[in-house]
Design a protein around this motif. Structure first.
Motif, PDB file in Angstrom:
ATOM      1  N   THR A  80     108.732   0.536  37.810  1.00 38.21           N
ATOM      2  CA  THR A  80     108.926   0.254  39.234  1.00 38.21           C
ATOM      3  C   THR A  80     108.171   1.265  40.108  1.00 38.21           C
ATOM      4  N   MET A  81     108.319   2.544  39.773  1.00 41.32           N
ATOM      5  CA  MET A  81     107.633   3.618  40.520  1.00 41.32           C
ATOM      6  C   MET A  81     107.537   4.829  39.609  1.00 41.32           C
ATOM      7  N   PHE A  82     107.044   5.953  40.162  1.00 42.26           N
ATOM      8  CA  PHE A  82     106.747   7.108  39.320  1.00 42.26           C
ATOM      9  C   PHE A  82     107.177   8.405  39.978  1.00 42.26           C
ATOM     10  N   ASN A  83     107.773   9.284  39.196  1.00 41.65           N
ATOM     11  CA  ASN A  83     108.056  10.644  39.650  1.00 41.65           C
ATOM     12  C   ASN A  83     106.992  11.575  39.065  1.00 41.65           C
ATOM     13  N   TRP A  84     106.304  12.273  39.942  1.00 44.01           N
ATOM     14  CA  TRP A  84     105.307  13.269  39.514  1.00 44.01           C
ATOM     15  C   TRP A  84     105.861  14.651  39.808  1.00 44.01           C
ATOM     16  N   SER A  85     105.847  15.529  38.830  1.00 50.49           N
ATOM     17  CA  SER A  85     106.352  16.874  39.092  1.00 50.49           C
ATOM     18  C   SER A  85     105.504  17.919  38.391  1.00 50.49           C
ATOM     19  N   CYS A  86     105.388  19.040  39.082  1.00 47.67           N
ATOM     20  CA  CYS A  86     104.604  20.165  38.573  1.00 47.67           C
ATOM     21  C   CYS A  86     105.515  21.381  38.644  1.00 47.67           C
ATOM     22  N   TYR A  87     106.150  21.729  37.523  1.00 49.07           N
ATOM     23  CA  TYR A  87     107.159  22.797  37.547  1.00 49.07           C
ATOM     24  C   TYR A  87     106.618  24.135  37.044  1.00 49.07           C
ATOM     25  N   MET A  88     106.167  24.117  35.802  1.00 50.32           N
ATOM     26  CA  MET A  88     105.678  25.326  35.114  1.00 50.32           C
ATOM     27  C   MET A  88     106.748  26.411  35.006  1.00 50.32           C
ATOM     28  N   ASN A  89     108.010  25.988  34.955  1.00 51.38           N
ATOM     29  CA  ASN A  89     109.097  26.968  34.846  1.00 51.38           C
ATOM     30  C   ASN A  89     109.096  27.691  33.508  1.00 51.38           C
ATOM     31  N   VAL A  90     108.798  26.952  32.433  1.00 54.42           N
ATOM     32  CA  VAL A  90     108.912  27.526  31.081  1.00 54.42           C
ATOM     33  C   VAL A  90     108.011  28.753  30.936  1.00 54.42           C
ATOM     34  N   ALA A  91     106.787  28.668  31.530  1.00 51.11           N
ATOM     35  CA  ALA A  91     105.838  29.794  31.418  1.00 51.11           C
ATOM     36  C   ALA A  91     106.441  31.075  31.979  1.00 51.11           C
ATOM     37  N   TYR A  92     107.333  30.931  32.971  1.00 48.44           N
ATOM     38  CA  TYR A  92     107.892  32.115  33.639  1.00 48.44           C
ATOM     39  C   TYR A  92     109.104  32.687  32.913  1.00 48.44           C
ATOM     40  N   ARG A  93     109.439  32.091  31.742  1.00 44.30           N
ATOM     41  CA  ARG A  93     110.454  32.736  30.900  1.00 44.30           C
ATOM     42  C   ARG A  93     109.847  33.959  30.220  1.00 44.30           C
ATOM     43  N   ASN A  94     108.490  34.003  30.178  1.00 45.70           N
ATOM     44  CA  ASN A  94     107.801  35.184  29.677  1.00 45.70           C
ATOM     45  C   ASN A  94     107.436  36.080  30.861  1.00 45.70           C
ATOM     46  N   ASP A  95     107.361  37.359  30.606  1.00 46.35           N
ATOM     47  CA  ASP A  95     106.951  38.307  31.637  1.00 46.35           C
ATOM     48  C   ASP A  95     105.963  39.286  31.008  1.00 46.35           C
ATOM     49  N   PRO A  96     104.667  39.229  31.337  1.00 42.24           N
ATOM     50  CA  PRO A  96     104.094  38.384  32.384  1.00 42.24           C
ATOM     51  C   PRO A  96     103.940  36.934  31.920  1.00 42.24           C
ATOM     52  N   PRO A  97     104.013  36.000  32.857  1.00 41.12           N
ATOM     53  CA  PRO A  97     103.833  34.585  32.509  1.00 41.12           C
ATOM     54  C   PRO A  97     102.347  34.239  32.394  1.00 41.12           C
ATOM     55  N   ASN A  98     102.059  33.149  31.707  1.00 44.08           N
ATOM     56  CA  ASN A  98     100.675  32.669  31.618  1.00 44.08           C
ATOM     57  C   ASN A  98     100.675  31.155  31.827  1.00 44.08           C
ATOM     58  N   PRO A  99     100.960  30.709  33.068  1.00 41.99           N
ATOM     59  CA  PRO A  99     101.111  29.261  33.306  1.00 41.99           C
ATOM     60  C   PRO A  99      99.769  28.520  33.254  1.00 41.99           C
ATOM     61  N   HIS A 100      99.846  27.245  33.005  1.00 43.33           N
ATOM     62  CA  HIS A 100      98.672  26.363  32.975  1.00 43.33           C
ATOM     63  C   HIS A 100      99.096  25.086  33.688  1.00 43.33           C
ATOM     64  N   VAL A 101      98.379  24.726  34.740  1.00 40.02           N
ATOM     65  CA  VAL A 101      98.778  23.599  35.592  1.00 40.02           C
ATOM     66  C   VAL A 101      98.892  22.306  34.779  1.00 40.02           C
ATOM     67  N   HIS A 102     100.052  21.668  34.863  1.00 37.23           N
ATOM     68  CA  HIS A 102     100.244  20.350  34.249  1.00 37.23           C
ATOM     69  C   HIS A 102     101.298  19.583  35.037  1.00 37.23           C
ATOM     70  N   TRP A 103     101.093  18.282  35.111  1.00 38.95           N
ATOM     71  CA  TRP A 103     102.005  17.383  35.818  1.00 38.95           C
ATOM     72  C   TRP A 103     102.772  16.550  34.806  1.00 38.95           C
ATOM     73  N   TRP A 104     104.052  16.360  35.067  1.00 39.13           N
ATOM     74  CA  TRP A 104     104.841  15.395  34.309  1.00 39.13           C
ATOM     75  C   TRP A 104     104.820  14.083  35.087  1.00 39.13           C
ATOM     76  N   LEU A 105     104.438  13.037  34.391  1.00 39.05           N
ATOM     77  CA  LEU A 105     104.523  11.704  34.986  1.00 39.05           C
ATOM     78  C   LEU A 105     105.706  10.997  34.337  1.00 39.05           C
ATOM     79  N   VAL A 106     106.705  10.721  35.149  1.00 36.53           N
ATOM     80  CA  VAL A 106     107.912  10.086  34.629  1.00 36.53           C
ATOM     81  C   VAL A 106     108.075   8.725  35.298  1.00 36.53           C
ATOM     82  N   PRO A 107     107.823   7.646  34.547  1.00 32.39           N
ATOM     83  CA  PRO A 107     107.998   6.305  35.117  1.00 32.39           C
ATOM     84  C   PRO A 107     109.478   6.023  35.360  1.00 32.39           C
TER      85      PRO A 107
END
Ligand SMILES: [Zn+2]
Length: 159
Positions: A80-107
């Motif tokens: 029907t529609m789509f939820n797009w989200s860019c969180y990158m929360n998991v990367a910040y469980r490490n200190d220092p974090p090393n995030p990499h941009v990625h989007w979740w597409l959830v139909p």
């Protein structure tokens, strides 16, 4: 000690994240959790850690990926529609974090969908989905999803 980037080091052959398709700057993979059918992850090919550092060329290319992927999943499963989200929360469980941009597409689905004898429901349609609702599908089903979405994603230029 620098932390490895899981996305950069991820193999294109990783069975947990099979390749659906790619564009000039982005790569599209099927997500392990298929509780909402067709869930994908769309990552930059380049290692970049913040949306603010994505280039205009990458962003324009992303728009094309959005159009092609939404088209493919609508055609395949009547999403029907789509939820797009860019969180990158998991990367910040490490200190220092090393995030990499990625989007979740959830139909998201107003109606339930049946594919190869499996039923998929969206009990929170119209609201945020439940991140912890998990449904894996058998390998042959994953192959089928990759093929169905992938072929339409590749053909979407002609829609
Ligand atoms: Zn990376």
């Amino acid at each position: 000690m620098p932390i490895d980037c899981e996305i950069c080091s991820g193999s294109r052959e990783d069975p947990a994240y099979p390749l659906i398709g790619e564009s000039e700057f982005w790569i599209v993979k099927l997500a392990p959790n298929q509780s909402l059918l067709g869930r994908c992850v769309v990552a930059t090919k380049r290692h970049v850690g913040d949306l603010a550092d994505v280039t205009p060329a990458e962003l324009m290319d992303f728009l094309e990926v959005v159009r092609r992927l939404e088209y493919a999943i609508r055609q395949s499963f009547s999403a029907t529609m789509f939820n797009w989200s860019c969180y990158m929360n998991v990367a910040y469980r490490n200190d220092p974090p090393n995030p990499h941009v990625h989007w979740w597409l959830v139909p998201r689905y107003r109606q339930q969908v049946e594919v190869h004898g499996l039923t998929f429901k969206d009990p929170h349609f119209g609201h945020p989905y439940d991140h912890y609702r998990w449904q894996e599908v058998p390998p042959e089903m994953r192959n089928y999803l990759v093929r169905e979405i992938g072929i339409r994603f590749g053909l979407a230029d002609s829609y």
